[in-house]
Design a protein around this motif. Sequence first.
Motif, PDB file in Angstrom:
ATOM      1  N   VAL A  29       1.102  -1.122  -0.189  1.00  0.00           N
ATOM      2  CA  VAL A  29      -0.010   0.301   0.088  1.00  0.00           C
ATOM      3  C   VAL A  29       0.240   1.084  -0.090  1.00  0.00           C
ATOM      4  CG1 VAL A  29      -1.537   1.590   1.260  1.00  0.00           C
ATOM      5  CG2 VAL A  29      -1.806  -1.261   1.886  1.00  0.00           C
ATOM      6  N   PHE A  30       2.106   1.178   0.310  1.00  0.00           N
ATOM      7  CA  PHE A  30       2.838   2.330   0.543  1.00  0.00           C
ATOM      8  C   PHE A  30       3.475   2.768  -0.201  1.00  0.00           C
ATOM      9  CE2 PHE A  30       7.570   4.130   1.710  1.00  0.00           C
ATOM     10  CZ  PHE A  30       6.887   5.203   1.966  1.00  0.00           C
ATOM     11  N   THR A  31       3.953   2.201  -1.103  1.00  0.00           N
ATOM     12  CA  THR A  31       4.094   2.185  -2.739  1.00  0.00           C
ATOM     13  C   THR A  31       2.866   2.482  -3.125  1.00  0.00           C
ATOM     14  OG1 THR A  31       5.369   0.154  -2.601  1.00  0.00           O
ATOM     15  CG2 THR A  31       4.934   0.453  -4.957  1.00  0.00           C
ATOM     16  N   MET A  32       1.468   1.713  -3.594  1.00  0.00           N
ATOM     17  CA  MET A  32       1.157   2.547  -4.353  1.00  0.00           C
ATOM     18  C   MET A  32       0.560   4.362  -4.123  1.00  0.00           C
ATOM     19  SD  MET A  32      -2.342  -0.241  -3.788  1.00  0.00           S
ATOM     20  CE  MET A  32      -2.636  -1.707  -3.814  1.00  0.00           C
ATOM     21  N   VAL A  33       0.547   3.950  -2.416  1.00  0.00           N
ATOM     22  CA  VAL A  33       0.576   5.863  -2.309  1.00  0.00           C
ATOM     23  C   VAL A  33       1.355   6.344  -2.582  1.00  0.00           C
ATOM     24  CG1 VAL A  33      -0.272   7.465  -0.317  1.00  0.00           C
ATOM     25  CG2 VAL A  33      -0.565   4.848  -0.116  1.00  0.00           C
ATOM     26  N   LEU A  34       2.784   6.304  -2.885  1.00  0.00           N
ATOM     27  CA  LEU A  34       3.595   6.961  -3.421  1.00  0.00           C
ATOM     28  C   LEU A  34       3.459   7.128  -4.649  1.00  0.00           C
ATOM     29  CD1 LEU A  34       6.677   6.005  -2.311  1.00  0.00           C
ATOM     30  CD2 LEU A  34       5.415   7.779  -1.479  1.00  0.00           C
ATOM     31  N   ASN A  35       2.859   5.932  -5.493  1.00  0.00           N
ATOM     32  CA  ASN A  35       2.801   6.217  -6.526  1.00  0.00           C
ATOM     33  C   ASN A  35       1.659   7.024  -7.052  1.00  0.00           C
ATOM     34  OD1 ASN A  35       3.998   5.249  -9.486  1.00  0.00           O
ATOM     35  ND2 ASN A  35       1.591   4.113  -9.680  1.00  0.00           N
ATOM     36  N   GLY A  36       0.610   7.021  -6.707  1.00  0.00           N
ATOM     37  CA  GLY A  36      -0.534   8.045  -6.530  1.00  0.00           C
ATOM     38  C   GLY A  36      -0.323   9.634  -6.371  1.00  0.00           C
ATOM     39  N   ALA A  37       0.629   9.838  -5.794  1.00  0.00           N
ATOM     40  CA  ALA A  37       1.272  10.887  -4.955  1.00  0.00           C
ATOM     41  C   ALA A  37       1.787  11.048  -6.801  1.00  0.00           C
ATOM     42  CB  ALA A  37       2.166  11.349  -4.338  1.00  0.00           C
ATOM     43  N   ARG A  38       2.231  10.787  -7.797  1.00  0.00           N
ATOM     44  CA  ARG A  38       3.686  10.834  -8.952  1.00  0.00           C
ATOM     45  C   ARG A  38       1.848  10.753  -9.730  1.00  0.00           C
ATOM     46  NH1 ARG A  38       7.340   7.128 -11.512  1.00  0.00           N
ATOM     47  NH2 ARG A  38       9.091   9.401 -12.543  1.00  0.00           N
ATOM     48  N   ILE A  39       0.531  10.720  -9.520  1.00  0.00           N
ATOM     49  CA  ILE A  39       0.025  10.397 -10.666  1.00  0.00           C
ATOM     50  C   ILE A  39      -1.329  11.573 -10.497  1.00  0.00           C
ATOM     51  CG2 ILE A  39      -2.365   9.661 -11.934  1.00  0.00           C
ATOM     52  CD1 ILE A  39      -1.244   6.280 -10.778  1.00  0.00           C
ATOM     53  N   SER A  40      -0.903  11.305  -9.338  1.00  0.00           N
ATOM     54  CA  SER A  40      -1.880  13.313  -8.512  1.00  0.00           C
ATOM     55  C   SER A  40      -1.445  14.141  -8.745  1.00  0.00           C
ATOM     56  CB  SER A  40      -2.500  13.085  -7.528  1.00  0.00           C
ATOM     57  OG  SER A  40      -3.158  11.673  -6.579  1.00  0.00           O
ATOM     58  N   VAL A  41       0.824  14.405  -8.274  1.00  0.00           N
ATOM     59  CA  VAL A  41       0.866  15.935  -8.846  1.00  0.00           C
ATOM     60  C   VAL A  41       0.479  15.897 -10.602  1.00  0.00           C
ATOM     61  CG1 VAL A  41       2.423  17.160  -8.670  1.00  0.00           C
ATOM     62  CG2 VAL A  41       1.918  15.727  -6.945  1.00  0.00           C
ATOM     63  N   ALA A  42       1.342  15.015 -11.325  1.00  0.00           N
ATOM     64  CA  ALA A  42       0.940  15.132 -12.215  1.00  0.00           C
ATOM     65  C   ALA A  42      -0.347  15.608 -13.504  1.00  0.00           C
ATOM     66  CB  ALA A  42       1.447  13.468 -13.210  1.00  0.00           C
ATOM     67  N   ILE A  43      -1.166  14.588 -12.663  1.00  0.00           N
ATOM     68  CA  ILE A  43      -3.047  15.500 -13.166  1.00  0.00           C
ATOM     69  C   ILE A  43      -2.769  16.879 -12.667  1.00  0.00           C
ATOM     70  CG2 ILE A  43      -5.336  14.558 -13.203  1.00  0.00           C
ATOM     71  CD1 ILE A  43      -4.873  12.181 -13.190  1.00  0.00           C
ATOM     72  N   GLY A  44      -2.550  17.525 -11.764  1.00  0.00           N
ATOM     73  CA  GLY A  44      -3.895  18.371 -10.873  1.00  0.00           C
ATOM     74  C   GLY A  44      -1.941  19.820 -11.687  1.00  0.00           C
ATOM     75  N   PHE A  45      -0.758  19.157 -11.786  1.00  0.00           N
ATOM     76  CA  PHE A  45       0.287  19.985 -12.444  1.00  0.00           C
ATOM     77  C   PHE A  45      -0.462  20.012 -13.750  1.00  0.00           C
ATOM     78  CE2 PHE A  45       3.900  21.583 -14.036  1.00  0.00           C
ATOM     79  CZ  PHE A  45       4.275  22.557 -13.956  1.00  0.00           C
ATOM     80  N   PHE A  46      -0.363  19.170 -14.616  1.00  0.00           N
ATOM     81  CA  PHE A  46      -0.301  19.889 -15.841  1.00  0.00           C
ATOM     82  C   PHE A  46      -1.875  20.110 -16.715  1.00  0.00           C
ATOM     83  CE2 PHE A  46       3.146  16.646 -15.612  1.00  0.00           C
ATOM     84  CZ  PHE A  46       4.304  17.677 -16.316  1.00  0.00           C
ATOM     85  N   SER A  47      -3.224  19.640 -16.035  1.00  0.00           N
ATOM     86  CA  SER A  47      -3.919  20.715 -16.088  1.00  0.00           C
ATOM     87  C   SER A  47      -4.189  21.984 -15.810  1.00  0.00           C
ATOM     88  CB  SER A  47      -5.054  19.036 -15.351  1.00  0.00           C
ATOM     89  OG  SER A  47      -5.063  19.731 -13.767  1.00  0.00           O
ATOM     90  N   MET A  48      -3.723  21.983 -14.923  1.00  0.00           N
ATOM     91  CA  MET A  48      -3.597  23.266 -14.015  1.00  0.00           C
ATOM     92  C   MET A  48      -3.271  24.262 -15.486  1.00  0.00           C
ATOM     93  SD  MET A  48      -1.822  25.284 -11.206  1.00  0.00           S
ATOM     94  CE  MET A  48      -0.076  25.098 -11.519  1.00  0.00           C
ATOM     95  N   THR A  49      -1.791  23.764 -15.483  1.00  0.00           N
ATOM     96  CA  THR A  49      -0.416  24.863 -17.111  1.00  0.00           C
ATOM     97  C   THR A  49      -2.132  24.709 -17.757  1.00  0.00           C
ATOM     98  OG1 THR A  49       0.935  23.211 -15.974  1.00  0.00           O
ATOM     99  CG2 THR A  49       0.648  24.853 -17.990  1.00  0.00           C
ATOM    100  N   ILE A  50      -2.277  23.475 -17.858  1.00  0.00           N
ATOM    101  CA  ILE A  50      -3.424  23.973 -20.003  1.00  0.00           C
ATOM    102  C   ILE A  50      -4.865  24.614 -19.422  1.00  0.00           C
ATOM    103  CG2 ILE A  50      -5.071  22.899 -21.170  1.00  0.00           C
ATOM    104  CD1 ILE A  50      -3.002  20.149 -20.896  1.00  0.00           C
ATOM    105  N   ALA A  51      -4.547  24.939 -18.478  1.00  0.00           N
ATOM    106  CA  ALA A  51      -5.987  25.533 -17.993  1.00  0.00           C
ATOM    107  C   ALA A  51      -5.806  26.735 -17.329  1.00  0.00           C
ATOM    108  CB  ALA A  51      -7.077  25.063 -16.592  1.00  0.00           C
TER     109      ALA A  51
END
Lengths: 367, 314
Positions: B102-124
């Motif tokens: 689960v620890f790895t899942m959370v860390l990997n989730g951070a990767r996905i979430s930050v990527a989605i948050g950051f890049f969608s914010m940039t586009i918007a």
Amino acid sequence: MTERVLGPGVPPPPDVLLEVRDLRTYFHVMDGTVPAVDGVSFSIKRGETMGLVGESGCGKSVTSLTIMRLLDIPPAEIVTGEIWFDGRDLLRLPEAEMREVRGNDITMIFQEPMTSLNPVFTIGDQISEAVVQHRHVSQKAGWDRAVEMLRLVGIPGPERRARQYPHEMSGGMRQRVMIAMALACDPKLVVADEPTTALDVTIQAQILELIKALQQESGAALLLITHDLAVVAETVQQAAVMYAGKIIETGTVEDVILRPKHPYTEGLLRSIPSHVPRGQRLNVIKGTVPNPFRMPSGCRFEPRCPYAFEPCHEFEPPLAAPPADQSQQVACWLHVPEALRPGRAAVAPAPPVPTEAFVQVESVTRQ
Amino acid sequence: MATTPKLTSAGPAVGPTGGTAAADVEVALESLSQWQLAWRRFKRHKMALMGLGIFGVMVGIAILGPIVMPYNPLDIPGSPVPGGTGPSLQHLFGTDSTGRDVFTMVLNGARISVAIGFFSMTIAGLTGVVVGAVSGFAGGLVDNVLMRLVDVLFAIPFLFVILVAARFFGQGSVVALILIFGLLSWPLIARLVRASFLSLREADFVEAARAVGVSNVRITFRHILPNALGPVIVAMTLLMASNIVLEAFVSYLGFGISEDQTSWGNALSNAQTALIFGNWWWAFFPGMAIALTVLSINFIGDGLRDALDPRARL
């Protein structure tokens, strides 16, 4: 300010830097049309200084913005007119060419130094922007010019000041910066729109001195727009008085201030507080400026004029030199020979008013 | 080319009255740019600083990725146990029933979430700023057309479009989600930028810039935009937080990131069944990760709001 009657489309002689002919700028607003500038003509020779005086709303600022072509069209509309500047009619220039004129050949000093500088750029950046754009020099050269200009306008420590932001400076300092910006490209004409109105009195004098000194040094012509007769008297050679969108009197400053011919100019001068002994009521011009939607059909000053007589109500007086004194021009029927006044058939005997009026004029003459 | 200027300091000096401003006292004050001033104000906001710290860690994890993860997110390091195993030294956050860490899942989730948050914010952000700036500065017909487009986008039920689009354009792709979120959330930014531009284009310094002969494009992006940026940056920050929540939500519903990628939303979705067995660690850690991230971003937004307020003095 000699009068040449040139046909439309004919450029003025080369010694005339700016010639405005029959300029009419109207604003189309919800309630109708406001003739803010309504048939204004004047000219400025190279290196000459001219003051455009009038109270708020008389159209003096609109005149300057029309010359710079900075008005939003619509709501503004330039109905008629020609603005000859350095051999070209500015009103016919394409916008791209006009941009080359702005900030290079004609520059402006604005009324509000506190808000006329962009808060996010350094002083040096703002001055050099114009230089880099118009002179096509490097950023470095533009910056050096900015520092030099800051030194010229009397800002101590210009190298350091150039790196500062507007919020770090006082109003007087910022107006000096605005002057530096206006003169950085060696313009042929500087338009100063109420440059001292927002400043306190001690700074006003300094700024006027500075504008005058730099104007003389650079040889630029100056169009000074103000409501303050004292400023005009101190700063310029020629003066034009505006009322309700029209120039009603022009001439040398000495003539206009010391020997005013138009009843409005006379009233303005008489209302300067220092003319009244202590304890007495101040002189005022009775009434208010006409409603722009319902301009009087005759002379626009007629409703407030103490000398109004028959032709004034119906006919608009032309701006012309009175027979007695050719150096000045005035738009008033009092100064038009009887034979040339309109509606003589209706007005059987000519009114004897003018002589009396002249006596009154002389009684307000200063020292 | 440059001609010799008529006004030079070599010429006669300006008279004494026109000379130095008497009131100016020479103080060797350091000159601070607007950004330096903003940072100074931001630093006084303790919660915002904390938020910045936590979010910094999240971004660090996202960038470092595999380096900090104890296991490959696609590996199954534990043994399949119904209900998974609880937190232990080997598996800090426990494992799920298939044996995934689960620890790895959370860390990997951070990767996905930050990527989605950051890049969608940039586009918007980019789209919104350009549309809003053009609309606000040009006015008239251009403004009308663009703002009606914004109205239309606002009128469409946002979530519905995302669900349909996510299904349609490739279930589970991070890039697809970034594009969808980015291209649907710019109208908010555009409206904000337009409103600032409408008031700023009447500003005296804009008229002064026009009087200097600066072109409209340059006035729009060099003179007005930096002045309008404060509220936009705040809004973009909050948009990032809301897009991270949105990703978790869409993934939870099964319309977002594909099951094999362990985003926070997917982890929560798995946990829904697991909670029956009382295996709290499946839901707790991913849930905390979402809450912490969003909270810290919101605190940053709060701090930025104060720091970038042009009326605030030091």
